[in-house]
Design a protein around this motif. Structure first.
Motif, PDB file in Angstrom:
ATOM      1  N   LYS A   2      -3.161  12.816  -2.661  1.00 23.23           N
ATOM      2  CA  LYS A   2      -4.128  13.921  -2.592  1.00 23.23           C
ATOM      3  C   LYS A   2      -5.470  13.451  -2.045  1.00 23.23           C
ATOM      4  O   LYS A   2      -6.077  14.121  -1.207  1.00 23.23           O
ATOM      5  N   ARG A   3      -5.939  12.318  -2.517  1.00 23.52           N
ATOM      6  CA  ARG A   3      -7.228  11.807  -2.022  1.00 23.52           C
ATOM      7  C   ARG A   3      -7.115  11.311  -0.582  1.00 23.52           C
ATOM      8  O   ARG A   3      -8.056  11.471   0.202  1.00 23.52           O
ATOM      9  N   ALA A  61       0.812  -1.221   0.000  1.00 21.37           N
ATOM     10  CA  ALA A  61       0.000   0.000   0.000  1.00 21.37           C
ATOM     11  C   ALA A  61       0.846   1.272   0.000  1.00 21.37           C
ATOM     12  O   ALA A  61       0.348   2.333  -0.398  1.00 21.37           O
ATOM     13  N   LEU A  62       2.116   1.199   0.434  1.00 19.93           N
ATOM     14  CA  LEU A  62       2.944   2.413   0.530  1.00 19.93           C
ATOM     15  C   LEU A  62       3.131   3.113  -0.814  1.00 19.93           C
ATOM     16  O   LEU A  62       2.852   4.320  -0.926  1.00 19.93           O
ATOM     17  N   PRO A  63       3.622   2.434  -1.871  1.00 19.68           N
ATOM     18  CA  PRO A  63       3.744   3.136  -3.153  1.00 19.68           C
ATOM     19  C   PRO A  63       2.403   3.558  -3.735  1.00 19.68           C
ATOM     20  O   PRO A  63       2.312   4.588  -4.418  1.00 19.68           O
ATOM     21  N   LEU A  64       1.341   2.790  -3.450  1.00 20.40           N
ATOM     22  CA  LEU A  64       0.008   3.173  -3.918  1.00 20.40           C
ATOM     23  C   LEU A  64      -0.467   4.434  -3.202  1.00 20.40           C
ATOM     24  O   LEU A  64      -1.132   5.280  -3.804  1.00 20.40           O
ATOM     25  N   ALA A  65      -0.104   4.566  -1.925  1.00 16.58           N
ATOM     26  CA  ALA A  65      -0.470   5.767  -1.166  1.00 16.58           C
ATOM     27  C   ALA A  65       0.255   6.998  -1.708  1.00 16.58           C
ATOM     28  O   ALA A  65      -0.302   8.102  -1.724  1.00 16.58           O
ATOM     29  N   TRP A  66       1.480   6.813  -2.146  1.00 15.32           N
ATOM     30  CA  TRP A  66       2.227   7.931  -2.723  1.00 15.32           C
ATOM     31  C   TRP A  66       1.529   8.461  -3.978  1.00 15.32           C
ATOM     32  O   TRP A  66       1.438   9.667  -4.187  1.00 15.32           O
ATOM     33  N   ARG A  67       1.008   7.548  -4.789  1.00 15.69           N
ATOM     34  CA  ARG A  67       0.310   7.961  -6.008  1.00 15.69           C
ATOM     35  C   ARG A  67      -1.052   8.584  -5.700  1.00 15.69           C
ATOM     36  O   ARG A  67      -1.535   9.428  -6.452  1.00 15.69           O
ATOM     37  N   ASP A  68      -1.670   8.160  -4.605  1.00 19.24           N
ATOM     38  CA  ASP A  68      -3.032   8.604  -4.265  1.00 19.24           C
ATOM     39  C   ASP A  68      -3.029   9.575  -3.085  1.00 19.24           C
ATOM     40  O   ASP A  68      -4.018   9.690  -2.367  1.00 19.24           O
TER      41      ASP A  68
END
Length: 321
Positions: A54-55, A45-52
């Motif tokens: 703003k939300r 989830a860490l790299p996915l959180a970086w991409r997301d």
């Protein structure tokens, strides 16, 4: 409705893997498998959180608190109970208990949340529940008949208790998760899945340290940190963390935003069907006739349930004359 059912089917195909995971690494304690799976989930989830990012920043403190509760109950506690139950009683008995979820969740959702989104008529819902329950009975009679449990009574009974605890956790999780998503239709399902992964990470790290400490004391011969078969254990946990946790949660969140909460229960049956399919693939055998009848009954129950339209919520307005 159709898209929601397809997303629920995809989630069930992912979640079905959890019934065979504990059998692939039987010498690993269930608690270690649970914290390792969700450690992998949190790291994914860490790299996915970086991409997301703003939300994710738009989520309030109460939202993060909800994600933490869902992560603790629906992730760590549920899988810890289930993995230990499967190892103590065997997959058939645990699957039988977990297999009651479609009925338990349907009844719970209709009682607790029917007044929010529309209640399913008990007259119309009952035939679907009977078909699902009958299918589960057929499947599990076939499984229990074909297996002989050779274990001590205390281990067997404790396994049943753990499976019941897992059932309670997984009854609470999808209903609570679906309500949050229905109340926040502006939030993306992928954002909420990632948020739960981030909330899971600190719990999984702490859990891994505690479980490792406990194993060092009680089983000093158990090699840490990745056990006796790291080449099998680590890839398995990464695969389960990716497909069962993040991708499964994403698909289920998409389904929960499209379907009434009272329809969530019957669609959990896709997880049971997927678990059965994977089990027979591993066994390299066709299911017996009774199991096939049960599977057809399960599918029929889902079809009947998804064709029921919720009764509209009636709001009474009181005015002073």
């Amino acid at each position: 409705m159709f898209a929601g059912v397809l997303f629920a089917l995809a989630a069930g195909m992912m979640w079905g893997l959890i019934f065979v995971g504990p059998l692939l690494v039987p010498d690993y304690p269930g608690a270690l498998q649970s914290v390792a799976r969700y450690l992998a989930f949190g790291l994914i989830a860490l790299p996915l959180a970086w991409r997301d990012w703003k939300r994710l920043r738009q989520l309030k403190r109460s939202d993060w608190s909800e994600a933490l509760k869902l992560a603790l109950v629906g992730n760590l506690l549920y899988y810890t109970f289930l993995a230990n139950a499967i190892q103590r009683t065997g997959a058939p008995v645990s699957t039988m208990i977990i297999g009651t979820l479609p009925v338990v969740i349907s009844v719970s959702a209709n009682l607790l949340y029917g007044h929010h989104e529309g209640r399913l008529s008990w007259r119309k819902l009952t035939p679907a529940l009977i078909l699902i329950a009958g299918g589960l009975v057929c499947v599990n009679i076939a499984e229990l008949t074909g297996s002989v449990a050779q274990t001590d009574l205390w281990r067997y009974l404790s396994g049943i208790a753990l499976a019941i605890m897992a059932m309670i956790c997984w009854t609470w999780y999808p209903l609570r998760n679906a309500r949050w998503l229905r109340e926040h239709p502006e939030k993306k399902a992928s954002t909420w899945a990632t948020a739960q992964g981030i909330a899971t990470l600190p719990l999984a790290i702490a859990g891994y340290l505690l479980v490792s400490l406990q194993l060092q004391i009680t089983q000093p011969d158990f090699p840490l940190p990745f056990g006796p078969h790291p080449g099998r254990f680590v890839p398995l946990m990464i695969a389960i963390g990716l497909f069962c946790s993040w991708l499964g949660a994403l698909c289920w969140n998409e389904a929960s935003q499209r379907l009434p909460t009272v329809l969530v229960g019957p669609l959990i049956v896709f997880e049971i069907l997927a678990g059965l399919a994977y089990t027979f693939l591993i066994r390299q055998s066709w299911p017996p006739l009774l199991t096939l009848c049960g599977i057809l009954s399960l599918i029929a129950g889902v079809v009947v349930a998804t064709r029921i339209k919720p009764e509209p919520v009636i709001i009474k307005v009181v005015t002073d004359k």
